[in-house]
Each structure stands twice: as structure tokens, then as C-alpha cells.
Design an enzyme around this catalytic site. Sequence first.
Site, short mmCIF file in Angstrom:
data_model
loop_
_atom_site.label_atom_id
_atom_site.label_comp_id
_atom_site.label_asym_id
_atom_site.label_seq_id
_atom_site.Cartn_x
_atom_site.Cartn_y
_atom_site.Cartn_z
N HIS A 187 87.80 -5.91 -67.77
CA HIS A 187 87.70 -4.45 -67.63
C HIS A 187 88.05 -3.73 -68.95
CE1 HIS A 187 87.42 -4.86 -63.21
NE2 HIS A 187 88.35 -5.79 -63.36
N SER A 317 76.87 1.58 -95.04
CA SER A 317 76.73 3.03 -94.96
C SER A 317 76.20 3.59 -96.27
CB SER A 317 78.07 3.68 -94.63
OG SER A 317 78.00 5.09 -94.72
#
Length: 464
Positions: A187, A317
Site C-alpha cells: 500500500h 533536464s
Amino acid sequence: MNYRIEKDSLGEIKVKADKLYGAQTARAVNNFPIGKEKMPTKIIRAYGIVKKAAVLANFEQNLISETKRDYIIKATDELIKGDLDQHFPISLWQTGSGTQTNMNVNEVLANRISQLAGQKLGTKKPVHPNDDLNMSQSSNDTFPTAMAIAVVIKIEDFLLPTLVDLKVELEKKEEKYKDLVKVGRTHLMDATPITLGQEFGAFAAQLEEIIEILEDSLKYLKRLPIGGTAVGTGLNTKSGFDKKAIKYINLETDREFKTAINKAAGIAAHNSFVNLSGVLKTAASVLIKLANDTRWLASGPRAGIGELKIPKNEPGSSIMPGKVNPTQAEVLFQAAAQVIANDTAVNIGGASGNFQLNVAKPLIIYNILQSINLLVDSVNSYNTRCLKGIEADKEQIAAYLKKSLMLVTALNPIIGYDQAAEIAQKAFKEDITLKKSALRLGYLTEAEFEDYIQPQKMTKANLK
């Protein structure tokens, strides 16, 4: 531009002088100006195998002359090698039986044979595109036969070895990190320990299962409807043609194709291709999880999970200096997502058609071949440029493990769930270790705690 005039049953039409196709192909180019997608060359070359097998079977049944047989074999060999690829201009988006592509193949072969025999293009001499090259055949049975041949070869020669390579690399990582204990997560929350090797091993097991399912799907694809002609009845064939043709297909491909159990079913429906597409989709779902787990575990380097170090392939980037991104995982995810999308098109295509003919054959084969190509290329790239270079950040893994509250799970059989939960909650609330919490609550001595809380032992069955 130079043209020649060719004729078909509808009359005369101009054909580019430097092309080997004929009148029906030229009409198809004009009638289907749809999209930029062309029929995959794998289908064209597989069609060469079908045409070669058909003429050999027809010759064996005394239906065609030795001279025509030899010419057709020579031309189909060129087609199979890819020497004639430039003569197939028809859009993928054509009639649902693939009739235009079948006739494109017939015309190219007939005109190539005219060249070989010293005849003018378009004369249909010494071999006729319909009477000879389509003898004992229909588009309806030859197109799905070519589909199956192309797909089986692509899977056996490319996709299966690619998936095996990925599984082997995952198994290497499983072995390398079999003793490196880390925090498990369920989870997206901290869970009981697992080794990094076990984490990689889970993916290797999934790949093993995918490979088994994929291999199983091939047995349905290898049942060919050739010999069924228009509606599966075998009209205009001589008894036994189907088995003889498949014998020659197997000699050409070194595979084990068989006659379809019911040729009408193999023409009217394409369940084997729908089934295969579902397997490809299942493989894609496994690969998306692999890609996303890679991204999560390598996230950071200082504000993410950062348990894995991925190769620095290129700057990440255009504005942020020094940034490195999980690009191979991202492209694997995108390719796999496209495979899942393709499965929807294949399912609709598989359900399409009425009575004795499925009419979405080009749609089905285009999406399946694209899915196979995407899986082969993206898995190879991820495996080579990412997975093989992944290293564990052992310090980060150790730091997370040391702070994990879920180590307390090992105490359940000793002091019970409620007291173990109390230890974890106190440790979290007061920002102290599990050991300090257990000692302050008086549930365990220090020696007992250290005996019971051993992360390495928690990665396997441990009850006595």
C-alpha cells in the site's frame, strides 16, 4: 512521371512504369488514401512463403506446369528475402479480408516473372496473377495464414528470446542481492522485511509465467486455414492441398504448423490472435509494474526512496543541471501502455465480421505486430541500458530498515498482536526505536528483543 497501361476486369488504368504491381494495386492506392500506415513487410514476406508453398502443392497435385512452378519459386524467394518490398504501396486501411494486399502480391510476382521471362510488364505472361498465383487460394484463407506465419516467427525468434534475456538478468540480480535485507512495502507503506534479491526474484517469476503462457498461445496460432479458400469449404482446391501446402510452409520456415481443425472458423474468426493479444497485454502489465517499481526505488537522489542507483545515460533536464531521470523505465512504461491500448483494437477486430468472414484482418495484424515490436525493442533497451547497470544503495537500504516499525511483526507470536502494536505506536509517537519502546513498556528484555528482532530471519518462514 512515366506510366504504363494495365488492365483488370474493370478496364484500363495507369500504373507507374517503374513499379511491378498491376491494375488492382493501382486502384487500391487510389481508393484507400487513408493514413500513412502500410501493410507490415513481415506480412508481405510471409505471403511469399504462402505463395511458394501453394505452387509446390499445386505442382505436386499436377495442377501447374514445372516451368511456371520454377518461375514462381524464383520470384517468391526474392519476395521472402525482401528484394521486392518497394512494390507494396497500399494503405493498411483496406478491405477487411486483405484482398488488396493478396492481389498486390500476386501482381508483383506475376510482373517480376514477366521480367525474368523477357516479357513486357502487364502482359500476365508466362504466369497469371489470378489463375496461377492464386490457384487453390483466396484472400480469405491466405491472409490469415500469412498473419500466423509472420506472428509465430516474430514471437519465436525475437520476443521469446528477449523476455528470456530479461528474466535471466532479473535472476542475476536475485542471486546478487539474495542476502541484502530491506524494508518491504505494501500500500506504499512500510511492511515486513524482504531481501532485494527476493524483490527481483518476484519479477523473474512473473516473466517465467509470461513466457510459459506465450509459448502456449503459439499452438493455436500454428493451426492454419490455408486450403479453406473463400468460406472454409475448400472450393477450387484439390483434396489434400491443405496438408501439402503446410508441409512446404514448414520446410520453408522450419516450424510445426498444422491444418486448422475447422477452416471456416479460421477464416470467420481469429480467436487465436485475440488470445495472443491478451497474453501480450498481460506481459505489458508486468512490465509496467517493473518500470514503475524501478522509478520509485530509484527516486531521489535526496528526496525520494533512493534504494537503487540507475545508470546515468543522459542529462535529465534542460534547465536543472546534474539531474538524471529513469528514462528507460519511462519508455518501457509507455511502450507497454501502447500494447494494452492495441489489445482493445484487436478485441474489437476479433469480434468484427458477419457470417463466414472476419473483416478486420489488417487491423488485427497491424496492432499485434506493433505490440510485439514495441515489447521487443523496449525490453531490450531497458534490460541493456538500465537493469544491467542497476546497483543497490546499501547505506540507504540499511537506514530505512533500521528505522522500520514493521519489524515489530516478529513479536506477534511472542507477546501477541496488541502488545506488539503498542510497542510500534509508542515508538512512532515518541520518535524512539522499537527496542527502547519495548523496554520502557516492560514487555521484553534487551536480550529477548535482540533475539526475536532479526531482520534476516524475517525474510523466510521462522516459526518453530
